[in-house]
Write a protein that holds these residues in place. Structure first.
Motif, PDB file in Angstrom:
ATOM      1  N   VAL A 143       0.846  -1.183   0.000  1.00 46.73           N
ATOM      2  CA  VAL A 143       0.000   0.000   0.000  1.00 46.73           C
ATOM      3  C   VAL A 143       0.886   1.238   0.000  1.00 46.73           C
ATOM      4  O   VAL A 143       2.105   1.156   0.158  1.00 46.73           O
ATOM      5  CB  VAL A 143      -0.939  -0.020   1.243  1.00 46.73           C
ATOM      6  N   HIS A 144       0.274   2.383  -0.193  1.00 45.53           N
ATOM      7  CA  HIS A 144       0.997   3.643  -0.173  1.00 45.53           C
ATOM      8  C   HIS A 144       1.578   3.933   1.210  1.00 45.53           C
ATOM      9  O   HIS A 144       0.986   3.545   2.230  1.00 45.53           O
ATOM     10  CB  HIS A 144       0.061   4.809  -0.520  1.00 45.53           C
ATOM     11  N   PRO A 145       2.668   4.660   1.279  1.00 47.59           N
ATOM     12  CA  PRO A 145       3.136   5.173   2.565  1.00 47.59           C
ATOM     13  C   PRO A 145       2.335   6.414   2.956  1.00 47.59           C
ATOM     14  O   PRO A 145       1.679   7.039   2.110  1.00 47.59           O
ATOM     15  CB  PRO A 145       4.605   5.528   2.290  1.00 47.59           C
ATOM     16  N   TYR A 146       2.384   6.741   4.226  1.00 49.90           N
ATOM     17  CA  TYR A 146       1.758   7.972   4.734  1.00 49.90           C
ATOM     18  C   TYR A 146       2.775   9.094   4.582  1.00 49.90           C
ATOM     19  O   TYR A 146       3.661   9.263   5.421  1.00 49.90           O
ATOM     20  CB  TYR A 146       1.365   7.771   6.195  1.00 49.90           C
ATOM     21  N   GLU A 147       2.647   9.860   3.483  1.00 47.29           N
ATOM     22  CA  GLU A 147       3.670  10.851   3.156  1.00 47.29           C
ATOM     23  C   GLU A 147       3.114  12.214   2.758  1.00 47.29           C
ATOM     24  O   GLU A 147       3.879  13.126   2.437  1.00 47.29           O
ATOM     25  CB  GLU A 147       4.564  10.343   2.028  1.00 47.29           C
ATOM     26  N   GLY A 148       1.787  12.379   2.754  1.00 45.06           N
ATOM     27  CA  GLY A 148       1.232  13.683   2.403  1.00 45.06           C
ATOM     28  C   GLY A 148       1.308  14.011   0.935  1.00 45.06           C
ATOM     29  O   GLY A 148       1.175  15.181   0.564  1.00 45.06           O
ATOM     30  N   GLY A 149       1.502  13.013   0.077  1.00 44.24           N
ATOM     31  CA  GLY A 149       1.526  13.280  -1.359  1.00 44.24           C
ATOM     32  C   GLY A 149       0.143  13.542  -1.908  1.00 44.24           C
ATOM     33  O   GLY A 149      -0.067  14.465  -2.687  1.00 44.24           O
ATOM     34  N   HIS A 150      -0.807  12.721  -1.505  1.00 48.09           N
ATOM     35  CA  HIS A 150      -2.198  12.843  -1.954  1.00 48.09           C
ATOM     36  C   HIS A 150      -3.078  12.390  -0.790  1.00 48.09           C
ATOM     37  O   HIS A 150      -2.776  11.381  -0.151  1.00 48.09           O
ATOM     38  CB  HIS A 150      -2.436  11.958  -3.176  1.00 48.09           C
ATOM     39  N   PRO A 151      -4.174  13.080  -0.501  1.00 47.00           N
ATOM     40  CA  PRO A 151      -5.017  12.668   0.623  1.00 47.00           C
ATOM     41  C   PRO A 151      -5.583  11.264   0.461  1.00 47.00           C
ATOM     42  O   PRO A 151      -5.790  10.563   1.456  1.00 47.00           O
ATOM     43  CB  PRO A 151      -6.125  13.727   0.665  1.00 47.00           C
ATOM     44  N   ASP A 152      -5.825  10.820  -0.771  1.00 44.12           N
ATOM     45  CA  ASP A 152      -6.313   9.458  -0.990  1.00 44.12           C
ATOM     46  C   ASP A 152      -5.224   8.425  -0.712  1.00 44.12           C
ATOM     47  O   ASP A 152      -5.512   7.318  -0.237  1.00 44.12           O
ATOM     48  CB  ASP A 152      -6.819   9.281  -2.421  1.00 44.12           C
ATOM     49  N   HIS A 153      -3.971   8.737  -1.043  1.00 42.41           N
ATOM     50  CA  HIS A 153      -2.871   7.831  -0.709  1.00 42.41           C
ATOM     51  C   HIS A 153      -2.806   7.625   0.800  1.00 42.41           C
ATOM     52  O   HIS A 153      -2.679   6.494   1.291  1.00 42.41           O
ATOM     53  CB  HIS A 153      -1.539   8.409  -1.189  1.00 42.41           C
ATOM     54  N   ASP A 154      -2.883   8.725   1.523  1.00 47.14           N
ATOM     55  CA  ASP A 154      -2.812   8.634   2.979  1.00 47.14           C
ATOM     56  C   ASP A 154      -4.033   7.911   3.552  1.00 47.14           C
ATOM     57  O   ASP A 154      -3.936   7.202   4.556  1.00 47.14           O
ATOM     58  CB  ASP A 154      -2.681  10.031   3.587  1.00 47.14           C
ATOM     59  N   GLY A 199      11.997   5.940   7.427  1.00 51.03           N
ATOM     60  CA  GLY A 199      11.005   4.883   7.582  1.00 51.03           C
ATOM     61  C   GLY A 199      11.548   3.483   7.464  1.00 51.03           C
ATOM     62  O   GLY A 199      10.783   2.518   7.371  1.00 51.03           O
ATOM     63  N   GLY A 200      12.857   3.346   7.439  1.00 57.17           N
ATOM     64  CA  GLY A 200      13.450   2.019   7.321  1.00 57.17           C
ATOM     65  C   GLY A 200      14.031   1.780   5.949  1.00 57.17           C
ATOM     66  O   GLY A 200      13.770   2.511   4.988  1.00 57.17           O
TER      67      GLY A 200
END
Length: 289
Positions: A143-154, A199-200
């Motif tokens: 899944v996507h990382p939580y990075e603030g790129g797109h609100p749907d990704h988050d 993030g590792g």
């Protein structure tokens, strides 16, 4: 059988197993590893996980949104006249792209939230994702990382972790959660194909000549998104075991990428919605691995 597995089924399976072991050294499935790619929009799975999808005969894809926003200003310049028609076009492009990787419609699942609206229903989204996880029983979710790129990704990142928490509460074994790259803003610049620092360690897979050609054809299937896809390369893909996130805190300092685009959603509002969803779901702990 998938595109690359047809050429060398043994090497494809071995490559997937090696990646799984690199991400999760203690994972020892008895049979074939079951993968599920959870993508916010049609095309995100191609951007981030072509390497996996083209090697697996059983990997499934779950799309959170239909890729069509309500705001016409966010549509492709040559989009159809209605949002419904635009959503159908996005679905047709996605099926064509995934078909090139050997992923048939029976392995494609769609939740149908409107583009840009997933974060407005995080609790419902999480419950639906939990149902999919319980039905498909994947070993690993990408899944996507939580990075603030797109609100749907988050939102997708949140939902997978919340769904895992819901399964655990019901004593159902959940999947291991891994991440694929998408995009974010770092030091004032848009970055694609890499993770935010901290993030590792990422597992990198360099794409060979045939793999680059396949990914290029898949990306070209998304003709309506041709302008949006320009920044994304086809040289390599990166994956990592998901770090622990606190979704009530910003993913990084400074403006989030989507906050620089003039969209109505802000990071502060997104985090408020996340906190509300945690309370609605009865998940008091906001950090999950």
């Amino acid at each position: 059988m998938s595109a690359l597995a047809r050429k060398d089924e043994v090497d494809a399976a071995a490559g997937l197993r090696a990646l799984a072991h690199e991400l999760f050294p203690d994972l020892h499935p008895r049979g074939e590893i079951r993968w599920l790619v959870v993508a916010a929009h049609p095309d995100d799975e191609t951007i981030g996980a072509t390497w996996v999808l083209s090697r697996s005969d059983s990997a499934s894809v779950l799309h959170v949104t239909d890729g069509a926003p309500h705001d016409r200003a966010l549509w492709s310049p040559d989009a159809p006249d209605t949002r419904e028609a635009y959503a159908r076009l996005r679905a047709e492009e996605m099926r064509a792209a995934l078909g090139l990787a050997g992923v048939g419609p029976e392995r494609i699942h769609r939740l149908g939230f409107a583009d840009q609206k997933a974060c407005a229903a995080l609790a419902e989204l999480s419950l639906q994702v939990a149902d999919v996880l319980a039905a498909l029983r994947p070993d690993i979710v990408l899944v996507h990382p939580y990075e603030g790129g797109h609100p749907d990704h988050d939102a997708a990142a949140f939902a997978v972790r919340a769904a895992s928490g819901l399964l655990a509460r019901n004593r159902i074994a959940g999947p291991r959660i891994a991440e694929m790259t998408s995009y974010h803003r770092f030091e004032g610049q848009l970055r694609t194909g890499v993770f935010l620092p901290g993030g590792g360690k990422a597992a990198e897979r360099v794409l060979g000549t045939e793999e680059r050609a396949l990914k290029t054809r898949m990306l070209r299937s998304f003709a309506s998104q041709s302008r949006v896809l320009v920044p994304f390369g086809v040289q390599a893909e990166r994956f990592r075991a998901a770090p622990a996130y606190d979704f009530t805190r910003p993913p990084h300092e400074g403006p989030l990428h989507y906050e620089t685009l003039g969209w109505p959603m802000t990071g502060a509002r997104w985090r408020e919605l996340a906190g509300t969803a945690l309370r609605e779901l009865g998940l008091g702990e906001s950090r999950w691995r």
